[in-house]
Design a protein around this motif. Structure first.
Motif, PDB file in Angstrom:
ATOM      1  N   HIS A 251       8.570   7.334  -8.654  1.00  0.00           N
ATOM      2  CA  HIS A 251       9.364   6.381  -7.886  1.00  0.00           C
ATOM      3  C   HIS A 251       8.640   5.972  -6.595  1.00  0.00           C
ATOM      4  N   PHE A 252       7.928   6.878  -5.969  1.00  0.00           N
ATOM      5  CA  PHE A 252       7.203   6.585  -4.732  1.00  0.00           C
ATOM      6  C   PHE A 252       6.165   5.494  -4.980  1.00  0.00           C
ATOM      7  N   LYS A 253       5.386   5.618  -6.049  1.00  0.00           N
ATOM      8  CA  LYS A 253       4.347   4.631  -6.358  1.00  0.00           C
ATOM      9  C   LYS A 253       4.958   3.280  -6.698  1.00  0.00           C
ATOM     10  N   GLN A 254       6.093   3.291  -7.398  1.00  0.00           N
ATOM     11  CA  GLN A 254       6.756   2.032  -7.725  1.00  0.00           C
ATOM     12  C   GLN A 254       7.301   1.342  -6.478  1.00  0.00           C
ATOM     13  N   ALA A 255       7.696   2.125  -5.476  1.00  0.00           N
ATOM     14  CA  ALA A 255       8.306   1.565  -4.276  1.00  0.00           C
ATOM     15  C   ALA A 255       7.296   1.168  -3.208  1.00  0.00           C
ATOM     16  N   PHE A 256       6.175   1.901  -3.107  1.00  0.00           N
ATOM     17  CA  PHE A 256       5.251   1.689  -1.997  1.00  0.00           C
ATOM     18  C   PHE A 256       3.831   1.333  -2.411  1.00  0.00           C
ATOM     19  N   GLY A 257       3.520   1.383  -3.696  1.00  0.00           N
ATOM     20  CA  GLY A 257       2.200   0.988  -4.156  1.00  0.00           C
ATOM     21  C   GLY A 257       1.107   1.989  -3.887  1.00  0.00           C
ATOM     22  N   LEU A 258       1.460   3.179  -3.407  1.00  0.00           N
ATOM     23  CA  LEU A 258       0.528   4.273  -3.150  1.00  0.00           C
ATOM     24  C   LEU A 258       1.140   5.559  -3.675  1.00  0.00           C
ATOM     25  N   SER A 259       0.316   6.516  -4.046  1.00  0.00           N
ATOM     26  CA  SER A 259       0.847   7.829  -4.395  1.00  0.00           C
ATOM     27  C   SER A 259       1.291   8.530  -3.112  1.00  0.00           C
ATOM     28  N   PRO A 260       2.264   9.418  -3.170  1.00  0.00           N
ATOM     29  CA  PRO A 260       2.676  10.127  -1.950  1.00  0.00           C
ATOM     30  C   PRO A 260       1.552  10.957  -1.348  1.00  0.00           C
ATOM     31  N   ALA A 261       0.672  11.509  -2.181  1.00  0.00           N
ATOM     32  CA  ALA A 261      -0.441  12.304  -1.654  1.00  0.00           C
ATOM     33  C   ALA A 261      -1.395  11.433  -0.844  1.00  0.00           C
TER      34      ALA A 261
END
Length: 270
Positions: A251-261
Motif C-alpha cells: 500500500h505504501f508504494k501504491q500511495a507514495f511511489g517509493l518503498s517505505p525502506a
C-alpha cells in the motif's frame, strides 16, 4: 543539510502530525505512478519537474503552482539532466471542507496553474520547512488556499448533484475512531444510518477518495510518523493496523511511489 549534487533527498517539516510539508531533490527518476487521497500542492524551486497527469506529460517550472487532485495517478521525474528541487504540502480534503461548507472539491485542470492568486495563497505553506508554523498561521493559510482553489477551479458536473455532507463527515469521523479495525461499508451504514452506496458516493465526492482508501491512507500517515521517529518497518506496520510488513509495503508504494525502506533512507528531519 543535504546538498543537491546528484544525491536524492527528502526533508520533512516537524509538524507532520498537522500538515505534511516537504522539500526534496531528485536527480533523475523520482516516483513510480501512484496516488494519494490528499491534495499535493507545491512549487518547483529549481530545474524542471515532469510528471504524467491524466495521461499527459506536464512540466512544472519556477513560478508555477502544482495542484494534484486527490486520487489522481501521477509519477515524477526530472525534465533536465540537472535534477529538480521542490516543496510540497499535502492537504486533506477534510481540512478544506469546513471552509467550503460541503461543496464538491475544487479541481485544477492539468495539475499546474500560473494563476497569481493561487501562487500567493500557497506562500505560507510552501515557505522554508525550517520555519515553524503556528496553528493560527496554518488556519489562516488554509482559508486563503481553499478560497483560491475554489475561485480558479474548473467546476465539475458533480456540482449539480445532491449529497449529504453531514453523513459523509460522520463516516469520516467513524473511520478515524476505528482505524485499526477491519471495518466494512455495512459497519458504516449501521453507524451512520445512511444507505452504504449513497454514503460511499458522497464520501468520494466530498473527500476525494473511497472510504477504504481513506482508512488505508490514515494508516500510512501513522506509518510515516513512526518511521521518522525511528521505528522498524515491522513495528510501524503493525502499530498502524496493517496485517504485516508486506501488506503495508504494498500500500505504501501504491500511495507514495517509493518503498517505505527507501523513503525512510532518504528522509531527513530539518
Amino acid at each position: 543539510m543535504p546538498t543537491s549534487n546528484h544525491q536524492d533527498w527528502i526533508r520533512t517539516a516537524s509538524e507532520i502530525d498537522r500538515f505534511e510539508r516537504i522539500e526534496a531533490f531528485f536527480n533523475d527518476h523520482a516516483y513510480e505512478p501512484h496516488r494519494h487521497d490528499t491534495y499535493a500542492i507545491g512549487r518547483t524551486l529549481s530545474g524542471v519537474q515532469s510528471f504524467h497527469y491524466q495521461g499527459v506529460m506536464q512540466h512544472s517550472q519556477q513560478g508555477m503552482t502544482m495542484v494534484l487532485h486527490p486520487d489522481e495517478k501521477h509519477d515524477g521525474e526530472s525534465g533536465t539532466q540537472d535534477g529538480f528541487r521542490y516543496r510540497m504540502v499535502y492537504i486533506e480534503p477534510a481540512k478544506i471542507q469546513p471552509i467550503l461548507k460541503g461543496k464538491p472539491l475544487p479541481f485544477i485542470q492539468h495539475g499546474i496553474s500560473t494563476d497569481p492568486r493561487l501562487f500567493k495563497a500557497t506562500n505560507t505553506f510552501l515557505q522554508s520547512i525550517e520555519n515553524h508554523m503556528e496553528v493560527l498561521e496554518e488556519e489562516d493559510a488554509l482559508y486563503d488556499l481553499a478560497m483560491a482553489l475554489n475561485e480558479i477551479s474548473v467546476q465539475p458536473l458533480s456540482q449539480r448533484l445532491s449529497f449529504d455532507y453531514r453523513a459523509a463527515e460522520q463516516a469520516r469521523e467513524f473511520i478515524h475512531a476505528v482505524s485499526e479495525r477491519n471495518i466494512s461499508l455495512d459497519d458504516l451504514e449501521k453507524s451512520i444510518g445512511r444507505d452504504r452506496w449513497s454514503l460511499s458516493r458522497d464520501f468520494r465526492l466530498l473527500f476525494g477518495t473511497s472510504p477504504h482508501r481513506y482508512l488505508t491512507m490514515r494508516r500510512l500517515e501513522k506509518v510515516k510518523i513512526n518511521l521518522i521517529k525511528g521505528a522498524s518497518l515491522v513495528a510501524a506496520a503493525t502499530d498502524a493496523g496493517f496485517y504485516d510488513q508486506s501488506h503495508m509495503t504494498r500500500h505504501f508504494k501504491q500511495a507514495f511511489g517509493l518503498s517505505p525502506a527507501h523513503w525512510k533512507k532518504i528522509n531527513h528531519l530539518p
